[in-house]
Design a protein around this motif. Structure first.
Motif, PDB file in Angstrom:
ATOM      1  N   ASP A  68      89.255  10.045  47.238  1.00  0.00           N
ATOM      2  CA  ASP A  68      90.126   8.882  47.186  1.00  0.00           C
ATOM      3  C   ASP A  68      89.625   7.944  46.087  1.00  0.00           C
ATOM      4  N   VAL A  69      90.553   7.437  45.281  1.00  0.00           N
ATOM      5  CA  VAL A  69      90.200   6.579  44.160  1.00  0.00           C
ATOM      6  C   VAL A  69      90.636   5.150  44.454  1.00  0.00           C
ATOM      7  N   TYR A  70      89.736   4.232  44.154  1.00  0.00           N
ATOM      8  CA  TYR A  70      89.978   2.810  44.365  1.00  0.00           C
ATOM      9  C   TYR A  70      89.936   2.075  43.024  1.00  0.00           C
ATOM     10  N   VAL A  71      90.625   0.950  43.000  1.00  0.00           N
ATOM     11  CA  VAL A  71      90.524   0.023  41.873  1.00  0.00           C
ATOM     12  C   VAL A  71      89.717  -1.175  42.350  1.00  0.00           C
ATOM     13  N   GLY A  72      88.728  -1.564  41.542  1.00  0.00           N
ATOM     14  CA  GLY A  72      87.910  -2.710  41.913  1.00  0.00           C
ATOM     15  C   GLY A  72      87.278  -3.350  40.701  1.00  0.00           C
ATOM     16  N   ARG A  73      86.842  -4.595  40.873  1.00  0.00           N
ATOM     17  CA  ARG A  73      86.063  -5.336  39.868  1.00  0.00           C
ATOM     18  C   ARG A  73      86.879  -5.844  38.683  1.00  0.00           C
ATOM     19  N   ILE A  74      88.185  -5.600  38.671  1.00  0.00           N
ATOM     20  CA  ILE A  74      88.997  -6.161  37.579  1.00  0.00           C
ATOM     21  C   ILE A  74      89.021  -7.680  37.737  1.00  0.00           C
TER      22      ILE A  74
ATOM     23  N   LEU B 254      97.921   4.936  34.038  1.00  0.00           N
ATOM     24  CA  LEU B 254      96.966   6.040  33.999  1.00  0.00           C
ATOM     25  C   LEU B 254      96.999   6.850  35.289  1.00  0.00           C
ATOM     26  N   LEU B 255      97.087   6.150  36.408  1.00  0.00           N
ATOM     27  CA  LEU B 255      97.049   6.819  37.714  1.00  0.00           C
ATOM     28  C   LEU B 255      98.415   7.357  38.139  1.00  0.00           C
ATOM     29  N   GLY B 256      99.473   6.942  37.436  1.00  0.00           N
ATOM     30  CA  GLY B 256     100.812   7.412  37.774  1.00  0.00           C
ATOM     31  C   GLY B 256     101.305   6.897  39.118  1.00  0.00           C
ATOM     32  N   VAL B 257     100.949   5.668  39.448  1.00  0.00           N
ATOM     33  CA  VAL B 257     101.374   5.071  40.717  1.00  0.00           C
ATOM     34  C   VAL B 257     102.510   4.090  40.463  1.00  0.00           C
TER      35      VAL B 257
ATOM     36  N   LEU C 224      90.829  12.906  36.056  1.00  0.00           N
ATOM     37  CA  LEU C 224      90.839  11.457  35.864  1.00  0.00           C
ATOM     38  C   LEU C 224      89.781  11.051  34.853  1.00  0.00           C
ATOM     39  N   ARG C 225      88.626  11.687  34.939  1.00  0.00           N
ATOM     40  CA  ARG C 225      87.566  11.361  33.974  1.00  0.00           C
ATOM     41  C   ARG C 225      87.993  11.715  32.548  1.00  0.00           C
ATOM     42  N   ARG C 226      88.682  12.849  32.387  1.00  0.00           N
ATOM     43  CA  ARG C 226      89.185  13.201  31.051  1.00  0.00           C
ATOM     44  C   ARG C 226      90.157  12.147  30.545  1.00  0.00           C
ATOM     45  N   ASP C 227      91.006  11.636  31.438  1.00  0.00           N
ATOM     46  CA  ASP C 227      91.937  10.581  31.041  1.00  0.00           C
ATOM     47  C   ASP C 227      91.182   9.323  30.601  1.00  0.00           C
ATOM     48  N   LEU C 228      90.054   9.045  31.258  1.00  0.00           N
ATOM     49  CA  LEU C 228      89.284   7.848  30.931  1.00  0.00           C
ATOM     50  C   LEU C 228      88.586   7.955  29.578  1.00  0.00           C
ATOM     51  N   GLU C 229      88.445   9.172  29.055  1.00  0.00           N
ATOM     52  CA  GLU C 229      87.881   9.314  27.708  1.00  0.00           C
ATOM     53  C   GLU C 229      88.720   8.539  26.697  1.00  0.00           C
ATOM     54  N   HIS C 230      90.022   8.430  26.968  1.00  0.00           N
ATOM     55  CA  HIS C 230      90.939   7.756  26.043  1.00  0.00           C
ATOM     56  C   HIS C 230      91.326   6.368  26.536  1.00  0.00           C
ATOM     57  N   ALA C 231      90.665   5.902  27.590  1.00  0.00           N
ATOM     58  CA  ALA C 231      90.959   4.560  28.122  1.00  0.00           C
ATOM     59  C   ALA C 231      89.649   3.872  28.500  1.00  0.00           C
ATOM     60  N   PRO C 232      88.769   3.640  27.506  1.00  0.00           N
ATOM     61  CA  PRO C 232      87.445   3.085  27.826  1.00  0.00           C
ATOM     62  C   PRO C 232      87.502   1.737  28.522  1.00  0.00           C
ATOM     63  N   GLU C 233      88.587   0.984  28.282  1.00  0.00           N
ATOM     64  CA  GLU C 233      88.671  -0.338  28.891  1.00  0.00           C
ATOM     65  C   GLU C 233      88.820  -0.271  30.417  1.00  0.00           C
ATOM     66  N   LEU C 234      89.237   0.900  30.951  1.00  0.00           N
ATOM     67  CA  LEU C 234      89.423   1.030  32.401  1.00  0.00           C
ATOM     68  C   LEU C 234      88.212   1.629  33.107  1.00  0.00           C
TER      69      LEU C 234
ATOM     70  N   ASP D 220      80.230   8.968  50.860  1.00  0.00           N
ATOM     71  CA  ASP D 220      79.671   8.617  52.172  1.00  0.00           C
ATOM     72  C   ASP D 220      78.829   7.354  52.103  1.00  0.00           C
ATOM     73  N   HIS D 221      78.458   6.952  50.891  1.00  0.00           N
ATOM     74  CA  HIS D 221      77.566   5.797  50.725  1.00  0.00           C
ATOM     75  C   HIS D 221      78.291   4.601  50.116  1.00  0.00           C
ATOM     76  N   GLY D 222      79.608   4.649  50.096  1.00  0.00           N
ATOM     77  CA  GLY D 222      80.361   3.558  49.493  1.00  0.00           C
ATOM     78  C   GLY D 222      81.108   4.031  48.254  1.00  0.00           C
ATOM     79  N   LEU D 223      81.482   3.087  47.403  1.00  0.00           N
ATOM     80  CA  LEU D 223      82.264   3.393  46.210  1.00  0.00           C
ATOM     81  C   LEU D 223      81.360   3.624  45.012  1.00  0.00           C
ATOM     82  N   GLU D 224      81.671   4.673  44.242  1.00  0.00           N
ATOM     83  CA  GLU D 224      80.935   4.991  43.017  1.00  0.00           C
ATOM     84  C   GLU D 224      81.917   5.016  41.851  1.00  0.00           C
ATOM     85  N   ALA D 225      81.430   4.691  40.656  1.00  0.00           N
ATOM     86  CA  ALA D 225      82.290   4.706  39.471  1.00  0.00           C
ATOM     87  C   ALA D 225      82.632   6.138  39.080  1.00  0.00           C
ATOM     88  N   VAL D 226      83.898   6.388  38.766  1.00  0.00           N
ATOM     89  CA  VAL D 226      84.299   7.699  38.248  1.00  0.00           C
ATOM     90  C   VAL D 226      83.582   7.959  36.926  1.00  0.00           C
TER      91      VAL D 226
END
Length: 204
Positions: A120-126, A140-143, A170-180, A189-195
């Protein structure tokens, strides 16, 4: 032009010899190496003197630049994302220019990230005023978040953005979207981690 010429005069001797031998930009495996005529414009466009004082951008691969330190001592060829420049963002592309030249300007292989296949992917810290970033994440996420809901979503961070997303894609997509990259997280299991973790060599 004079400033760039001063920088060139303090670069690796092997680089200076190579630069004197070419009359046009050289393209090799996705890397564009600048000829003397291109160097001033490229370094001015990306404000290299402001962000990386004492460095010269000698080439480019997509949104990453390649740099030499101009300190009369040779040294490594560095690379960094052009969207985030500073000495802390540099990593070594080759130990010295001559080695890189002999390799045909081959790119170092990025290590594979250690990600689960899906999560599951979350958006945070913006930042709370980062509506434009959220619009980019939406695309990017197509939502299909409604534009009228975006400010509410920013206030509710972190929030679930996609269930069972394919993280490698998703990580490949982020290669072209460094700002995200700082803002897309996945559930563990330990919380949220950066993709795209900030400690990875190609992370900026």
């Amino acid at each position: 032009m004079e400033m760039v010429e001063q920088l060139i005069s303090r670069t690796d001797a092997a680089y200076q010899r190579w630069l004197a031998s070419v009359t046009d930009d050289v393209v090799a495996g996705g890397v564009v190496m600048y000829c003397l005529e291109s160097l001033p414009e490229r370094n001015t466009t990306y404000e290299i003197g402001e962000w990386l004082t004492g460095y010269l951008m000698i080439g480019q691969e997509g949104d990453r630049g390649f740099f030499l330190r101009c300190d009369d001592g040779g040294g490594p060829v560095f690379r960094a994302d052009l969207g985030s420049l500073g000495e802390v963002d540099l990593d070594v592309a080759a130990p010295v220019f001559e080695v890189w030249l002999r390799s045909g300007f081959a790119l170092p292989v990025d290590p594979e990230p250690n990600l689960p296949p899906t999560a599951d992917v979350y958006v945070g810290r913006i930042p709370v005023d980062g509506v434009q970033l959220l619009v980019q994440a939406r695309k990017l996420l197509g939502v299909d978040w409604r534009f009228g809901d975006l400010r509410g979503l920013l206030a509710a961070q972190p929030f679930l953005a996609a269930r069972s997303a394919h993280l490698y894609a998703l990580r490949r997509d982020l290669e072209h979207a460094p700002e995200l990259r700082p803002y897309l997280l996945y559930a563990t299991d330990h919380g949220l981690e950066a993709v795209w973790p900030t400690g990875s060599p190609e992370s900026r």
